[in-house]
Design an enzyme around this catalytic site. Structure first.
Site, mmCIF file in Angstrom:
data_model
loop_
_atom_site.group_PDB
_atom_site.id
_atom_site.type_symbol
_atom_site.label_atom_id
_atom_site.label_comp_id
_atom_site.label_asym_id
_atom_site.label_seq_id
_atom_site.Cartn_x
_atom_site.Cartn_y
_atom_site.Cartn_z
ATOM 1 N N ARG A 187 0.881 -1.178 0.000
ATOM 2 C CA ARG A 187 0.000 0.000 0.000
ATOM 3 C C ARG A 187 0.907 1.213 0.000
ATOM 4 N NH1 ARG A 187 -5.231 1.489 3.603
ATOM 5 N NH2 ARG A 187 -6.062 0.074 2.039
ATOM 6 N N HIS A 243 -7.546 0.815 -6.222
ATOM 7 C CA HIS A 243 -7.733 -0.046 -5.047
ATOM 8 C C HIS A 243 -8.465 -1.321 -5.514
ATOM 9 C CE1 HIS A 243 -7.846 -1.262 -1.019
ATOM 10 N NE2 HIS A 243 -8.678 -0.400 -0.484
ATOM 11 N N GLN A 284 -10.221 -3.935 -3.055
ATOM 12 C CA GLN A 284 -11.512 -3.472 -2.539
ATOM 13 C C GLN A 284 -12.606 -3.684 -3.593
ATOM 14 O OE1 GLN A 284 -12.290 -1.784 0.675
ATOM 15 N NE2 GLN A 284 -14.269 -2.464 -0.090
ATOM 16 N N ASP A 328 -17.259 7.449 -1.234
ATOM 17 C CA ASP A 328 -15.982 7.314 -0.530
ATOM 18 C C ASP A 328 -15.664 8.695 0.064
ATOM 19 O OD1 ASP A 328 -13.515 6.438 0.383
ATOM 20 O OD2 ASP A 328 -12.561 6.402 -1.589
ATOM 21 N N CYS A 336 -16.334 1.842 0.910
ATOM 22 C CA CYS A 336 -15.154 1.025 1.203
ATOM 23 C C CYS A 336 -14.724 1.141 2.659
ATOM 24 C CB CYS A 336 -14.017 1.398 0.265
ATOM 25 S SG CYS A 336 -13.589 3.154 0.349
ATOM 26 N N ARG A 390 -13.490 -8.373 2.158
ATOM 27 C CA ARG A 390 -12.067 -8.132 1.875
ATOM 28 C C ARG A 390 -11.265 -9.391 2.213
ATOM 29 N NH1 ARG A 390 -10.061 -3.050 1.778
ATOM 30 N NH2 ARG A 390 -8.200 -4.137 1.071
HETATM 31 N N1 NVA Z 1 -10.012 6.730 -1.171
HETATM 32 C C1 NVA Z 1 -9.628 6.301 0.153
HETATM 33 C C2 NVA Z 1 -9.814 4.830 0.288
HETATM 34 C C3 NVA Z 1 -9.443 4.282 1.633
HETATM 35 C C4 NVA Z 1 -9.626 2.800 1.716
HETATM 36 C C5 NVA Z 1 -8.182 6.688 0.412
HETATM 37 O O1 NVA Z 1 -7.358 6.501 -0.478
HETATM 38 O O2 NVA Z 1 -7.892 7.185 1.500
HETATM 39 N N1 CP Z 2 -11.170 -0.010 2.695
HETATM 40 C C1 CP Z 2 -9.895 -0.084 3.104
HETATM 41 O O1 CP Z 2 -8.985 -0.345 2.337
HETATM 42 O O2 CP Z 2 -9.711 0.133 4.432
HETATM 43 P P1 CP Z 2 -8.316 0.314 5.185
HETATM 44 O O3 CP Z 2 -7.762 1.640 4.758
HETATM 45 O O4 CP Z 2 -8.703 0.294 6.625
HETATM 46 O O5 CP Z 2 -7.417 -0.811 4.815
#
Ligand code: NVA
Ligand code: CP
Length: 310
Positions: free
Chosen positions: A108, A135, A138, A230, A270, A298
């Protein structure tokens, strides 16, 4: 249908055919049933997944770690500060070295090119656990969740209201792969990436899926089977929070907006969610919301990915 995905990376849904995406969703459902039945299934015994996190996570971290354990393997949590990458070692060298110890890497990070570079340097499968661009883990879990609740995917309409971010990019490509129609409403300056839109449309043609990009949330949500939103400020964009609150003021998914969708619409997010910003409490905690089934998936979707590619 048995497909072999062994050795493949999982960086983006665009790299997978509609049949392969459906295979992973079906495998996720199968592994979920096994786990619920208490059946031990450990195809990854003796294998180790390295998990590099350059951003925070609740779901991704816990579900990958638990998933790997359930599959008989082991997961290593590696934060940026724990790695020499944080002190300037190259992504390429890191990938080469890690490939000598591990059987797979989940990462990540911020720039998508970091994941691509890691995958190029690694001789083991690399999984995208979220970048600024996408992502896909997800989105795979999301389409699994929709299939479980609706009994089908083809021809359904998903509406996304909000920021044109990593999440909507993967959802768009996912919709194209599973044959769902998608409408996206975002304020000016926050639209999804143009290249992703173009690429999605090319792939959508294969399954008959249609992508509609618009400004008006009501137009997007009209007759939708699924409503998705989101956060307004994703990780890495926190400094823009105040500007974004202004830009997205008319984009909250609330009771008035969802009234334009089908009566049996489902709400997905998500997570993490900010109640009172992108979604009202009434909607996310209401009877049409399936956000925790979605979060649970997930685990199952990622087990399917790992079991298939590692
Ligand atoms: N769009 C959000 C998704 C988190 C799972 C982010 O990137 O923070
Ligand atoms: N939806 C998701 O990826 O959550 P986290 O940021 O908690 O991993």
């Amino acid at each position: 249908m048995a497909l072999s995905l062994k050795g493949r990376d999982f960086l983006a849904l665009v790299d997978y055919t509609p049949q392969e995406v459906r295979y992973l969703i079906d495998l996720a459902i199968e592994l979920k049933a096994k786990q619920k039945a208490g059946e031990v299934y450990q195809p990854l015994k003796g294998k180790t997944l390295g998990m590099i996190f350059e951003k925070s996570s609740t779901r991704t971290r816990v579900s990958f770690e638990v998933g790997m354990y359930q599959l008989g393997g082991h997961a290593l949590f590696l934060s940026r500060n724990d790695l020499q990458i944080g002190r300037g070692e190259t992504v390429w060298d890191t990938a080469q070295v890690m490939s000598r110890y591990l059987d797979g890497i989940m990462i990540r990070t911020y720039a998508h090119r970091t994941v691509v570079e890691l995958a190029r340097g690694a001789t083991i499968p690399v999984i995208n656990g979220l970048t600024d661009l996408s992502h896909p883990c997800q989105a795979l879990a999301d389409y699994q969740t929709i299939l479980e609740h609706k009994g089908r995917l083809e021809g359904l309409k998903i509406a996304y209201v909000g920021d044109g971010n990593n999440m909507v990019h993967s959802l768009m490509m996912g919709a194209a792969k599973v044959g769902m129609h998608m409408s996206v409403a975002s304020p000016e300056g926050y639209e999804p990436d143009e290249d992703v839109i173009r690429q999605t449309k090319e792939h959508a043609a294969e399954t008959g899926s249609q992508l509609h990009i618009c400004r008006d949330p009501r137009e997007a949500v009209e007759n939708a089977d699924i409503i998705y939103t989101d956060v307004w400020a994703s990780m890495g964009f926190e400094a823009e929070q105040k500007d974004r609150e202004r830009a997205f003021a008319d984009y909250q998914v609330d009771e008035n907006l969802v009234a334009h969708a089908k009566k049996d619409y489902l709400f997905l997010h998500c997570l993490p969610a900010h109640r009172g910003e992108e979604v009202s409490e009434g909607v996310i905690d209401g009877k049409n919301s399936i956000v925790f089934d979605q979060a649970e998936n997930r685990l199952h979707a990622q087990k399917a990915i790992m079991a298939a590619i590692m």
